[in-house]
Motif scaffolding. Sequence first.
Motif, PDB file in Angstrom:
ATOM      1  N   SER A   1      42.002  34.611  49.584  1.00 11.72           N
ATOM      2  CA  SER A   1      41.176  35.822  49.477  1.00 11.72           C
ATOM      3  C   SER A   1      41.730  36.874  48.519  1.00 11.72           C
ATOM      4  CB  SER A   1      40.959  36.432  50.865  1.00 11.72           C
ATOM      5  OG  SER A   1      42.189  36.759  51.477  1.00 11.72           O
ATOM      6  N   PRO A   2      43.052  37.069  48.412  1.00 13.49           N
ATOM      7  CA  PRO A   2      43.522  38.050  47.412  1.00 13.49           C
ATOM      8  C   PRO A   2      43.134  37.704  45.990  1.00 13.49           C
ATOM      9  CG  PRO A   2      45.254  37.599  49.002  1.00 13.49           C
ATOM     10  CD  PRO A   2      44.163  36.602  49.264  1.00 13.49           C
ATOM     11  N   LEU A   3      42.797  36.424  45.731  1.00 12.50           N
ATOM     12  CA  LEU A   3      42.353  36.044  44.389  1.00 12.50           C
ATOM     13  C   LEU A   3      40.999  36.664  44.052  1.00 12.50           C
ATOM     14  CD1 LEU A   3      43.383  32.273  44.296  1.00 12.50           C
ATOM     15  CD2 LEU A   3      44.412  34.150  43.002  1.00 12.50           C
ATOM     16  N   GLY A   4      40.307  37.205  45.078  1.00 10.74           N
ATOM     17  CA  GLY A   4      39.039  37.874  44.825  1.00 10.74           C
ATOM     18  C   GLY A   4      39.194  39.090  43.925  1.00 10.74           C
ATOM     19  N   ALA A   5      40.421  39.611  43.840  1.00  9.85           N
ATOM     20  CA  ALA A   5      40.674  40.779  42.992  1.00  9.85           C
ATOM     21  C   ALA A   5      41.100  40.395  41.578  1.00  9.85           C
ATOM     22  CB  ALA A   5      41.760  41.651  43.625  1.00  9.85           C
ATOM     23  N   VAL A   6      41.193  39.093  41.300  1.00 11.34           N
ATOM     24  CA  VAL A   6      41.692  38.644  39.996  1.00 11.34           C
ATOM     25  C   VAL A   6      40.801  39.141  38.859  1.00 11.34           C
ATOM     26  CG1 VAL A   6      42.048  36.615  38.538  1.00 11.34           C
ATOM     27  CG2 VAL A   6      42.953  36.652  40.849  1.00 11.34           C
ATOM     28  N   LYS A   7      39.490  39.082  39.037  1.00  5.51           N
ATOM     29  CA  LYS A   7      38.567  39.542  37.999  1.00  5.51           C
ATOM     30  C   LYS A   7      38.838  41.002  37.643  1.00  5.51           C
ATOM     31  CE  LYS A   7      33.643  39.972  36.905  1.00  5.51           C
ATOM     32  NZ  LYS A   7      32.259  39.753  37.398  1.00  5.51           N
ATOM     33  N   GLN A   8      39.036  41.820  38.679  1.00  5.54           N
ATOM     34  CA  GLN A   8      39.318  43.235  38.456  1.00  5.54           C
ATOM     35  C   GLN A   8      40.680  43.410  37.784  1.00  5.54           C
ATOM     36  OE1 GLN A   8      37.307  45.690  38.913  1.00  5.54           O
ATOM     37  NE2 GLN A   8      38.622  47.506  38.791  1.00  5.54           N
TER      38      GLN A   8
ATOM     39  N   VAL B   1      47.441  45.713  38.319  1.00  5.80           N
ATOM     40  CA  VAL B   1      47.528  45.042  39.629  1.00  5.80           C
ATOM     41  C   VAL B   1      47.259  46.025  40.778  1.00  5.80           C
ATOM     42  CG1 VAL B   1      49.128  43.262  38.846  1.00  5.80           C
ATOM     43  CG2 VAL B   1      50.029  45.448  39.667  1.00  5.80           C
ATOM     44  N   ALA B   2      46.671  47.178  40.469  1.00  3.64           N
ATOM     45  CA  ALA B   2      46.434  48.189  41.496  1.00  3.64           C
ATOM     46  C   ALA B   2      45.515  47.675  42.604  1.00  3.64           C
ATOM     47  CB  ALA B   2      45.832  49.445  40.863  1.00  3.64           C
ATOM     48  N   SER B   3      44.595  46.758  42.273  1.00  5.14           N
ATOM     49  CA  SER B   3      43.652  46.249  43.267  1.00  5.14           C
ATOM     50  C   SER B   3      44.146  44.975  43.954  1.00  5.14           C
ATOM     51  CB  SER B   3      42.306  45.960  42.593  1.00  5.14           C
ATOM     52  OG  SER B   3      42.452  45.013  41.554  1.00  5.14           O
TER      53      SER B   3
END
Length: 280
Positions: A190-197, A204-206
Amino acid sequence: RIGLQRTPISTGSCPYSHTLILFFPKAPALRMPPAPGIWNTEGLANIIGWAGTIGSLALFSSPVPTFVKISKERTTGSFVFLPYAAGMLNAASWVSYSIVTPDRYQTAVTNGFGMAIMLLWMVLYTKYSPARGAVLGKIAVVFLVWAAMTILAAFFINDEWFTPLRKGETCKTEFVGICCIAFNVLMYGSPLGAVKQVIKTRSVASMPLPLSLAAFISSVLWATYATLLEDAWVGLPNYIGTVLGFIQLSIYAVYCRHRQDGEQRLVEPVSTSLQPTCSV
Protein backbone atom coordinates in the motif's frame (compact mmCIF):
# COMPACT_ATOMS: atom_id res chain seq x y z
CA ARG A 1 26.66 -64.35 25.69
CA ILE A 2 27.69 -61.76 23.14
CA GLY A 3 25.84 -61.83 19.83
CA LEU A 4 27.83 -61.25 16.70
CA GLN A 5 26.64 -59.62 13.49
CA ARG A 6 28.20 -59.29 10.09
CA THR A 7 28.72 -55.65 9.08
CA PRO A 8 29.81 -55.00 5.51
CA ILE A 9 32.33 -52.19 5.11
CA SER A 10 32.97 -51.00 1.59
CA THR A 11 36.56 -50.20 0.75
CA GLY A 12 36.06 -47.33 -1.62
CA SER A 13 39.80 -46.61 -1.83
CA CYS A 14 40.70 -50.24 -2.59
CA PRO A 15 41.45 -51.02 -6.25
CA TYR A 16 39.47 -54.26 -5.94
CA SER A 17 35.68 -54.36 -6.07
CA HIS A 18 35.17 -56.89 -3.29
CA THR A 19 33.79 -56.01 0.18
CA LEU A 20 35.41 -56.92 3.47
CA ILE A 21 33.25 -58.54 6.12
CA LEU A 22 34.19 -57.77 9.70
CA PHE A 23 32.71 -59.06 12.96
CA PHE A 24 31.71 -56.68 15.75
CA PRO A 25 29.80 -57.20 19.01
CA LYS A 26 26.10 -56.49 18.60
CA ALA A 27 25.22 -53.13 20.23
CA PRO A 28 22.26 -50.76 20.11
CA ALA A 29 22.47 -47.84 17.69
CA LEU A 30 23.56 -44.54 19.15
CA ARG A 31 21.18 -41.60 18.82
CA MET A 32 22.03 -37.99 19.38
CA PRO A 33 19.74 -36.25 21.87
CA PRO A 34 17.63 -33.38 20.52
CA ALA A 35 19.31 -30.02 20.57
CA PRO A 36 18.29 -28.11 23.70
CA GLY A 37 16.92 -24.58 23.92
CA ILE A 38 16.96 -22.44 20.83
CA TRP A 39 19.42 -24.66 18.94
CA ASN A 40 16.68 -26.49 17.08
CA THR A 41 14.34 -25.40 14.32
CA GLU A 42 11.20 -25.17 16.44
CA GLY A 43 12.92 -23.23 19.23
CA LEU A 44 14.46 -20.76 16.79
CA ALA A 45 11.16 -20.40 14.93
CA ASN A 46 9.37 -19.69 18.22
CA ILE A 47 11.79 -16.88 19.05
CA ILE A 48 11.53 -15.39 15.55
CA GLY A 49 7.74 -15.75 15.77
CA TRP A 50 7.67 -13.61 18.91
CA ALA A 51 10.01 -11.14 17.23
CA GLY A 52 7.57 -11.10 14.30
CA THR A 53 4.73 -10.35 16.71
CA ILE A 54 6.66 -7.38 18.09
CA GLY A 55 7.40 -6.33 14.50
CA SER A 56 3.68 -6.48 13.67
CA LEU A 57 2.83 -4.30 16.67
CA ALA A 58 5.54 -1.86 15.58
CA LEU A 59 4.05 -1.87 12.06
CA PHE A 60 0.58 -1.01 13.39
CA SER A 61 2.07 1.78 15.54
CA SER A 62 4.43 3.15 12.87
CA PRO A 63 2.05 5.91 11.61
CA VAL A 64 2.44 7.80 14.92
CA PRO A 65 4.92 10.39 13.46
CA THR A 66 2.67 10.84 10.42
CA PHE A 67 -0.40 11.62 12.51
CA VAL A 68 1.53 13.88 14.85
CA LYS A 69 2.39 15.93 11.75
CA ILE A 70 -1.20 15.73 10.45
CA SER A 71 -2.56 16.89 13.83
CA LYS A 72 -0.18 19.85 13.93
CA GLU A 73 -0.99 20.93 10.38
CA ARG A 74 -4.68 19.98 10.80
CA THR A 75 -4.80 18.47 7.32
CA THR A 76 -3.87 15.13 5.74
CA GLY A 77 -2.03 16.97 2.98
CA SER A 78 -0.48 14.59 0.46
CA PHE A 79 -0.71 11.48 2.68
CA VAL A 80 -2.81 8.72 1.09
CA PHE A 81 -5.52 6.73 2.89
CA LEU A 82 -4.77 3.32 1.33
CA PRO A 83 -2.14 2.09 3.88
CA TYR A 84 -4.57 2.51 6.78
CA ALA A 85 -7.51 0.91 4.98
CA ALA A 86 -5.30 -2.01 3.89
CA GLY A 87 -3.90 -2.37 7.42
CA MET A 88 -7.40 -2.53 8.91
CA LEU A 89 -8.58 -5.08 6.34
CA ASN A 90 -5.47 -7.21 6.89
CA ALA A 91 -5.77 -7.22 10.71
CA ALA A 92 -9.52 -7.91 10.58
CA SER A 93 -9.09 -10.82 8.16
CA TRP A 94 -6.48 -12.46 10.43
CA VAL A 95 -8.89 -12.12 13.37
CA SER A 96 -11.49 -13.96 11.27
CA TYR A 97 -8.85 -16.59 10.46
CA SER A 98 -8.27 -17.06 14.19
CA ILE A 99 -12.01 -17.52 14.76
CA VAL A 100 -12.42 -20.33 12.22
CA THR A 101 -9.06 -21.98 13.03
CA PRO A 102 -8.44 -23.56 16.48
CA ASP A 103 -5.50 -22.56 18.69
CA ARG A 104 -4.68 -19.26 17.05
CA TYR A 105 -4.80 -17.09 20.19
CA GLN A 106 -1.53 -15.28 19.48
CA THR A 107 -2.74 -14.30 16.03
CA ALA A 108 -6.09 -13.15 17.42
CA VAL A 109 -4.55 -10.95 20.14
CA THR A 110 -1.94 -9.39 17.83
CA ASN A 111 -4.41 -8.52 15.10
CA GLY A 112 -7.12 -7.50 17.57
CA PHE A 113 -4.69 -4.83 18.73
CA GLY A 114 -3.98 -4.05 15.09
CA MET A 115 -7.68 -3.50 14.38
CA ALA A 116 -7.98 -1.10 17.33
CA ILE A 117 -4.95 1.00 16.36
CA MET A 118 -5.86 1.04 12.66
CA LEU A 119 -9.37 2.20 13.54
CA LEU A 120 -7.79 5.07 15.47
CA TRP A 121 -5.69 6.07 12.45
CA MET A 122 -8.73 5.98 10.15
CA VAL A 123 -10.75 8.14 12.55
CA LEU A 124 -7.94 10.71 12.75
CA TYR A 125 -7.48 10.67 8.98
CA THR A 126 -11.21 11.27 8.50
CA LYS A 127 -11.17 14.13 11.01
CA TYR A 128 -8.43 16.03 9.19
CA SER A 129 -9.24 15.04 5.62
CA PRO A 130 -10.69 17.74 3.33
CA ALA A 131 -12.71 14.97 1.59
CA ARG A 132 -14.45 13.32 4.55
CA GLY A 133 -17.31 11.92 2.48
CA ALA A 134 -14.98 9.96 0.21
CA VAL A 135 -12.94 8.68 3.16
CA LEU A 136 -16.07 7.52 5.01
CA GLY A 137 -17.15 5.67 1.86
CA LYS A 138 -13.80 3.84 1.74
CA ILE A 139 -14.09 2.90 5.41
CA ALA A 140 -17.56 1.47 4.75
CA VAL A 141 -16.16 -0.63 1.89
CA VAL A 142 -13.42 -2.01 4.16
CA PHE A 143 -15.92 -3.18 6.80
CA LEU A 144 -18.34 -4.55 4.20
CA VAL A 145 -15.57 -6.66 2.60
CA TRP A 146 -14.48 -7.98 6.00
CA ALA A 147 -18.06 -8.76 7.08
CA ALA A 148 -18.84 -10.52 3.79
CA MET A 149 -15.70 -12.69 4.02
CA THR A 150 -16.37 -13.63 7.67
CA ILE A 151 -20.06 -14.44 7.16
CA LEU A 152 -19.32 -16.45 4.04
CA ALA A 153 -16.66 -18.48 5.84
CA ALA A 154 -18.71 -19.03 9.01
CA PHE A 155 -22.09 -19.93 7.52
CA PHE A 156 -21.78 -20.83 3.84
CA ILE A 157 -18.44 -22.59 3.30
CA ASN A 158 -18.93 -26.36 3.57
CA ASP A 159 -15.93 -28.42 4.68
CA GLU A 160 -16.94 -31.15 2.22
CA TRP A 161 -16.68 -28.96 -0.87
CA PHE A 162 -13.04 -29.79 -1.53
CA THR A 163 -10.05 -31.47 0.07
CA PRO A 164 -7.88 -29.02 2.06
CA LEU A 165 -4.40 -28.43 0.68
CA ARG A 166 -2.80 -29.11 4.05
CA LYS A 167 -3.58 -31.97 6.42
CA GLY A 168 -5.55 -30.97 9.52
CA GLU A 169 -7.04 -27.82 7.98
CA THR A 170 -10.63 -27.14 6.95
CA CYS A 171 -12.15 -25.49 3.90
CA LYS A 172 -13.09 -22.50 6.07
CA THR A 173 -9.50 -22.10 7.22
CA GLU A 174 -8.16 -22.25 3.69
CA PHE A 175 -10.77 -19.85 2.27
CA VAL A 176 -9.99 -17.22 4.92
CA GLY A 177 -6.27 -17.99 4.61
CA ILE A 178 -6.33 -17.19 0.89
CA CYS A 179 -8.14 -13.91 1.64
CA CYS A 180 -5.55 -13.11 4.31
CA ILE A 181 -2.73 -13.63 1.82
CA ALA A 182 -4.35 -11.18 -0.61
CA PHE A 183 -4.98 -8.53 2.08
CA ASN A 184 -1.50 -9.04 3.56
CA VAL A 185 0.13 -8.35 0.20
CA LEU A 186 -2.15 -5.32 -0.25
CA MET A 187 -1.04 -3.94 3.12
CA TYR A 188 2.67 -4.42 2.41
CA GLY A 189 2.33 -2.84 -1.02
CA SER A 190 0.00 0.00 0.00
CA PRO A 191 2.77 2.59 0.57
CA LEU A 192 3.57 2.18 -3.13
CA GLY A 193 0.30 4.04 -3.74
CA ALA A 194 2.27 7.23 -3.08
CA VAL A 195 4.93 6.43 -5.70
CA LYS A 196 3.18 8.45 -8.42
CA GLN A 197 3.12 11.50 -6.16
CA VAL A 198 6.76 10.92 -5.14
CA ILE A 199 7.94 10.71 -8.76
CA LYS A 200 5.84 13.70 -9.81
CA THR A 201 7.03 15.99 -7.01
CA ARG A 202 10.48 14.35 -6.64
CA SER A 203 9.83 14.43 -2.91
CA VAL A 204 9.29 11.66 -0.33
CA ALA A 205 7.01 13.85 1.82
CA SER A 206 3.98 11.69 0.93
CA MET A 207 5.77 8.35 1.62
CA PRO A 208 6.21 7.86 5.39
CA LEU A 209 9.54 6.16 6.10
CA PRO A 210 8.48 4.55 9.45
CA LEU A 211 5.59 2.72 7.77
CA SER A 212 7.73 1.39 4.90
CA LEU A 213 10.58 0.39 7.22
CA ALA A 214 8.29 -1.35 9.74
CA ALA A 215 6.53 -3.25 6.93
CA PHE A 216 9.87 -4.44 5.54
CA ILE A 217 11.20 -5.61 8.93
CA SER A 218 7.93 -7.34 9.83
CA SER A 219 7.76 -9.18 6.50
CA VAL A 220 11.40 -10.33 6.79
CA LEU A 221 10.79 -11.74 10.29
CA TRP A 222 7.61 -13.59 9.32
CA ALA A 223 9.20 -14.87 6.10
CA THR A 224 12.06 -16.33 8.16
CA TYR A 225 9.58 -17.86 10.61
CA ALA A 226 7.61 -19.45 7.76
CA THR A 227 10.76 -20.81 6.13
CA LEU A 228 11.86 -22.54 9.33
CA LEU A 229 8.45 -24.17 9.82
CA GLU A 230 7.73 -24.69 6.09
CA ASP A 231 4.43 -22.82 6.43
CA ALA A 232 3.30 -21.66 2.98
CA TRP A 233 0.29 -19.68 4.26
CA VAL A 234 2.48 -17.41 6.35
CA GLY A 235 5.41 -17.49 3.94
CA LEU A 236 3.87 -16.48 0.62
CA PRO A 237 2.56 -13.00 1.57
CA ASN A 238 5.69 -12.22 3.54
CA TYR A 239 8.05 -13.23 0.73
CA ILE A 240 6.13 -10.84 -1.51
CA GLY A 241 6.06 -8.25 1.29
CA THR A 242 9.85 -8.43 1.63
CA VAL A 243 10.29 -7.65 -2.08
CA LEU A 244 7.73 -4.82 -1.99
CA GLY A 245 9.31 -3.38 1.15
CA PHE A 246 12.74 -3.38 -0.48
CA ILE A 247 11.31 -1.55 -3.51
CA GLN A 248 9.69 1.07 -1.26
CA LEU A 249 12.88 1.71 0.68
CA SER A 250 14.88 1.91 -2.56
CA ILE A 251 12.48 4.53 -3.96
CA TYR A 252 12.69 6.47 -0.72
CA ALA A 253 16.49 6.41 -0.80
CA VAL A 254 16.62 7.61 -4.43
CA TYR A 255 14.21 10.54 -4.03
CA CYS A 256 15.50 11.46 -0.60
CA ARG A 257 18.87 12.03 -2.26
CA HIS A 258 17.17 14.14 -4.95
CA ARG A 259 15.57 16.25 -2.24
CA GLN A 260 18.93 16.64 -0.51
CA ASP A 261 20.60 17.78 -3.75
CA GLY A 262 17.80 20.27 -4.42
CA GLU A 263 18.01 21.72 -0.93
CA GLN A 264 21.79 22.08 -1.24
CA ARG A 265 21.41 24.11 -4.46
CA LEU A 266 18.94 26.42 -2.68
CA VAL A 267 21.00 26.76 0.47
CA GLU A 268 24.52 27.17 -0.94
CA PRO A 269 24.07 30.79 -2.18
CA VAL A 270 22.98 31.81 1.34
CA SER A 271 25.33 29.83 3.54
CA THR A 272 27.67 26.99 2.70
CA SER A 273 27.77 25.98 6.35
CA LEU A 274 24.24 24.57 6.27
CA GLN A 275 24.30 20.91 5.26
CA PRO A 276 20.82 19.37 4.96
CA THR A 277 20.75 15.67 5.80
CA CYS A 278 18.70 12.73 4.63
CA SER A 279 16.76 10.67 7.17
CA VAL A 280 17.67 7.34 5.56
